[in-house]
Scaffold this active site. Structure first.
Site, mmCIF file in Angstrom:
data_model
loop_
_atom_site.group_PDB
_atom_site.id
_atom_site.type_symbol
_atom_site.label_atom_id
_atom_site.label_comp_id
_atom_site.label_asym_id
_atom_site.label_seq_id
_atom_site.Cartn_x
_atom_site.Cartn_y
_atom_site.Cartn_z
ATOM 1 N N CYS A 2 -4.475 17.186 26.615
ATOM 2 C CA CYS A 2 -4.331 18.563 26.143
ATOM 3 C C CYS A 2 -5.236 18.794 24.926
ATOM 4 C CB CYS A 2 -2.899 18.922 25.783
ATOM 5 S SG CYS A 2 -1.711 18.739 27.111
ATOM 6 N N ARG A 27 -10.620 15.239 27.000
ATOM 7 C CA ARG A 27 -9.236 14.814 26.825
ATOM 8 C C ARG A 27 -8.449 14.900 28.131
ATOM 9 N NH1 ARG A 27 -7.788 14.935 21.320
ATOM 10 N NH2 ARG A 27 -5.616 15.377 21.780
ATOM 11 N N TRP A 74 -2.664 19.458 30.138
ATOM 12 C CA TRP A 74 -2.531 18.359 31.093
ATOM 13 C C TRP A 74 -1.060 18.283 31.428
ATOM 14 C CZ3 TRP A 74 -0.444 13.377 31.665
ATOM 15 C CH2 TRP A 74 -1.057 12.563 32.628
ATOM 16 N N ASN A 100 0.622 20.707 21.975
ATOM 17 C CA ASN A 100 0.357 19.384 22.546
ATOM 18 C C ASN A 100 1.570 18.512 22.254
ATOM 19 O OD1 ASN A 100 -2.176 20.245 23.198
ATOM 20 N ND2 ASN A 100 -3.243 18.952 21.725
ATOM 21 N N GLY A 101 1.973 17.697 23.223
ATOM 22 C CA GLY A 101 3.091 16.797 23.009
ATOM 23 C C GLY A 101 4.246 17.102 23.944
ATOM 24 N N GLU A 482 -10.415 -5.409 33.793
ATOM 25 C CA GLU A 482 -11.118 -4.224 33.306
ATOM 26 C C GLU A 482 -12.033 -3.654 34.388
ATOM 27 O OE1 GLU A 482 -12.691 -1.114 31.018
ATOM 28 O OE2 GLU A 482 -10.779 -2.171 31.090
ATOM 29 N N LYS A 486 -11.695 0.142 35.937
ATOM 30 C CA LYS A 486 -12.786 1.112 35.926
ATOM 31 C C LYS A 486 -13.025 1.684 37.318
ATOM 32 C CE LYS A 486 -13.806 1.669 31.875
ATOM 33 N NZ LYS A 486 -12.376 1.478 31.717
ATOM 34 N N GLU A 489 -10.233 4.055 38.212
ATOM 35 C CA GLU A 489 -10.234 5.265 37.387
ATOM 36 C C GLU A 489 -11.157 6.340 37.927
ATOM 37 O OE1 GLU A 489 -9.383 4.346 32.726
ATOM 38 O OE2 GLU A 489 -11.239 3.551 33.533
ATOM 39 N N HIS A 505 -1.271 -18.338 46.127
ATOM 40 C CA HIS A 505 0.148 -18.067 45.925
ATOM 41 C C HIS A 505 0.540 -16.689 46.451
ATOM 42 C CE1 HIS A 505 0.722 -21.718 43.609
ATOM 43 N NE2 HIS A 505 -0.399 -21.429 42.965
ATOM 44 N N LYS A 605 -8.443 11.470 28.222
ATOM 45 C CA LYS A 605 -9.111 10.556 27.304
ATOM 46 C C LYS A 605 -8.162 10.001 26.266
ATOM 47 C CE LYS A 605 -12.726 8.492 25.599
ATOM 48 N NZ LYS A 605 -13.285 7.359 26.352
#
Length: 610
Positions: A2, A27, A74, A100-101, A482, A486, A489, A505, A605
């Protein structure tokens, strides 16, 4: 997650709000809107989807006025829709709020308001705030906001505007970032600096529990209780051009290529002139305090957590202290054993990650010394930690982190070496040897980037698959995690990362003919074992893309289908190199699939809610 922009001044506010919101697109958002006082009344225009949708609506019916608030949302409460978009108003349409929040007790408050006759048009928690402010208003918007905020529980950054007092704009911060911009005859509010940098470089950074009252000519700062406070202006000294694409097709590609500079900048001034020791003048932790530390906790989320996993190996190897890594969202809920002898290292690109902030506060409550690694000066994490190492990656705009992550690795190397030399756990000669190898990393990354076309071809082949695997052993496993993240994402291809020794396993059941496997084999002491694991997946028909050190090409090529070699460095430092081809792999796979590389779906973000 947001974004908020607000303006009061002498210019037309609509273009300022729209351009400011564009600077906050990184963001993440799924809808947008603005509210402007037109001189006669408060008017709101909002739209689901990209900012272009909002701009199209405003083209035919612009909102003209010199005070207003804007927001990119968002979704948390309620699906993306016009009705759920911000700004939200009360039933009289005379109070408008951007937020925001999360308001944790919004249902309780909403039920009370409904019983009093209030009608709600959205599914959001934010709409409750506009109604609360309207209820509390008795001729003073500041007092009304203060009373409303005292009834709310949760995290919030607020921008509040009322038709009754169009010469005042009110901003509040509690556990969600908000800044105030100071210009001549104009003032701004924003979630982040890039939104207003075109107009001013002088800002106030609000702390939790603080609010600002903006007029065209002044900014008054208060606590939520109404007590005046004094605060120094922070002058921003970085250039707006650093947030532009600089000729690259996407911010992510630009930021991948900026990593050599980010490495150099993060190391600059932190290595002695003779190159034999680490200098961290920003660390206030004394040698005596450091010698009293008996355990280290590294706490972070997502990509920062993967950097922390590398950091664990670095600190244990160099400083010989036991290290635990923890996902920040779980840390405080498992009653971790935290004592004054615990060093807690929190890692956050933005410095505003809600879960990481909560973990930081829990650690401090338990008496631990907290050290932060972050990319943002003045962020909440940077301000609240006892010590901070700022990674000098520069602004990172793409949602998928690249240069911020690798700069965090550099910070961990520096910290691990600093702890080792302070504790005397490594000889000076070994520390100097590692520092010399670190000095070569930027040039080695340049060499990898020069081979981007090779990775592009592999990525285009991988993009045709819906599932794949990453494997590695030791520190390679952290890099595999990582690389897998990526790819997920930004390409939306399902991928999983496994410690290569775990294949037998259970995971081998998923390996079948043609399944791509990306294998990292950069650790010399585990090289032969990793080759054996590669042969296990090859025997079951996997198509293996290997990443190995220079000098192993001939041997490794016999066990993989495609090989990419990285320049040779010390095993401890290989993550700073081996991750780069994986970043490129993700970028080109996303590009081949036609996705929006810089703005992946459902992601943001900066994650500023729990």
């Amino acid at each position: 997650m947001c974004g908020i922009v607000g303006y009061i001044g002498y210019r037309e506010t609509q273009p300022i709000l729209i351009e400011g919101l564009k600077k906050l697109e990184y963001r993440g958002y799924d809808s947008a809107g603005i509210a402007v006082h037109t001189g006669q009344k408060l008017e709101v225009t909002k739209s689901v989807g990209r900012l272009a949708n909002l701009e199209n609506r405003l083209t035919g019916e612009p909102l003209c006025g010199t005070v207003g608030i804007g927001h990119t949302r968002w979704a948390t409460h309620g699906k993306p829709s016009d009705a759920n978009s911000h700004p939200h108003t009360d039933n009289s349409l005379k109070f408008s709020v951007v937020h925001n929040g999360i308001i944790e007790n919004y249902l309780e408050l909403k039920e009370e308001l409904v019983q009093e006759g209030h009608r709600f048009l959205s599914e959001t928690d934010t709409e409750v705030i506009s109604h609360l402010v309207a209820v509390e208003y008795e001729g003073d918007i500041v007092k009304a906001v203060q009373k409303a905020v005292r009834k709310m529980r949760g995290a919030f950054a607020l921008g509040v505007l009322t038709e009754h007092e169009p010469d005042r704009l009110v901003a509040v911060r509690y556990a969600s970032p908000l800044i105030i911009g100071v210009g001549e005859g104009e003032k701004f509010i924003a979630s982040d600096i890039p939104a207003i940098l075109e107009y001013t470089r002088d800002i106030y950074i609000l702390e939790d529990g603080e609010m600002a009252v903006l007029t065209r000519d002044r900014v008054d700062l208060f606590t939520i209780e109404g007590n005046p406070i004094a605060k120094d202006v922070f002058h921003v000294n970085w250039d707006l051009m650093t947030a532009e694409k600089g000729g690259y097709d996407h911010f992510m590609l630009k930021e991948i290529h900026e990593q050599p500079k980010a490495y150099r900048d993060t190391m600059r001034g932190r290595i002695s002139e003779d190159g034999r020791s680490v200098v961290l003048p920003e660390i206030k932790l004394t040698p005596e305090q450091l010698r009293g530390i008996n355990r280290v906790h590294i706490v972070a989320c997502g990509t920062a957590m993967h950097a922390g996993m590398v950091g664990k190996t670095v600190i244990e190897s160099l400083a010989r202290l036991p290290v635990e890594t923890d996902v920040a969202s779980e840390y405080r809920y498992r009653s971790p054993i935290i004592t004054p002898e615990t060093l807690v290292i929190v890692v956050s690109q933005s410095g505003e990650t809600a879960d990481t902030l909560a973990a930081l506060r829990e650690a401090k409550r338990c008496g631990a010394h907290v050290l932060a690694i972050t990319n943002v000066v003045g962020s909440s994490v940077a301000r609240e930690a006892d010590d901070v190492i700022i990674t000098l990656a520069g602004p990172e705009i793409a949602v998928a982190s690249t240069k911020a992550y690798t700069s965090q690795l550099i910070a961990f190397y520096l910290l691990g070496l600093y702890m080792a030399q302070t504790l005397g756990t490594q000889e000076e000669a070994r520390i100097a040897h590692i520092l010399a190898a670190m000095d070569s990393l930027p040039d080695q990354v340049e060499k990898i980037l020069a081979q981007s076309d090779t990775v592009k071809g592999i990525a285009e082949a991988i993009s045709k698959h819906s599932n794949l695997f990453f494997i590695g052993r030791g520190i390679d496993y952290a890099v595999a995690l990582e690389g897998s993240l990526k790819l997920k994402e930004i390409s939306y291809i399902h991928s999983e990362a496994y410690a290569a020794g775990e294949l037998k396993h259970g995971t081998l059941a998923l390996i079948e003919e043609g399944v791509p496997v990306i294998a990292l084999l950069t650790q010399e002491d585990l090289y032969e074992k990793t080759l054996s694991n590669i042969k296990e997946v090859k025997a079951r028909g996997a198509d293996v893309f290997g990443i190995a050190n220079e000098g192993h090409e001939a041997e490794a090529a016999k066990s993989v289908d495609t090989l990419f070699s990285i320049p040779r460095t010390l095993p401890l430092l290989t993550p700073a190199l081996s991750v780069v081809p994986l970043q490129l792999l993700s970028y080109y796979a996303s590009l081949a699939l036609g996705h929006d590389v810089d703005k992946p779906r459902n992601l943001a973000k900066s994650v500023t809610v729990e």
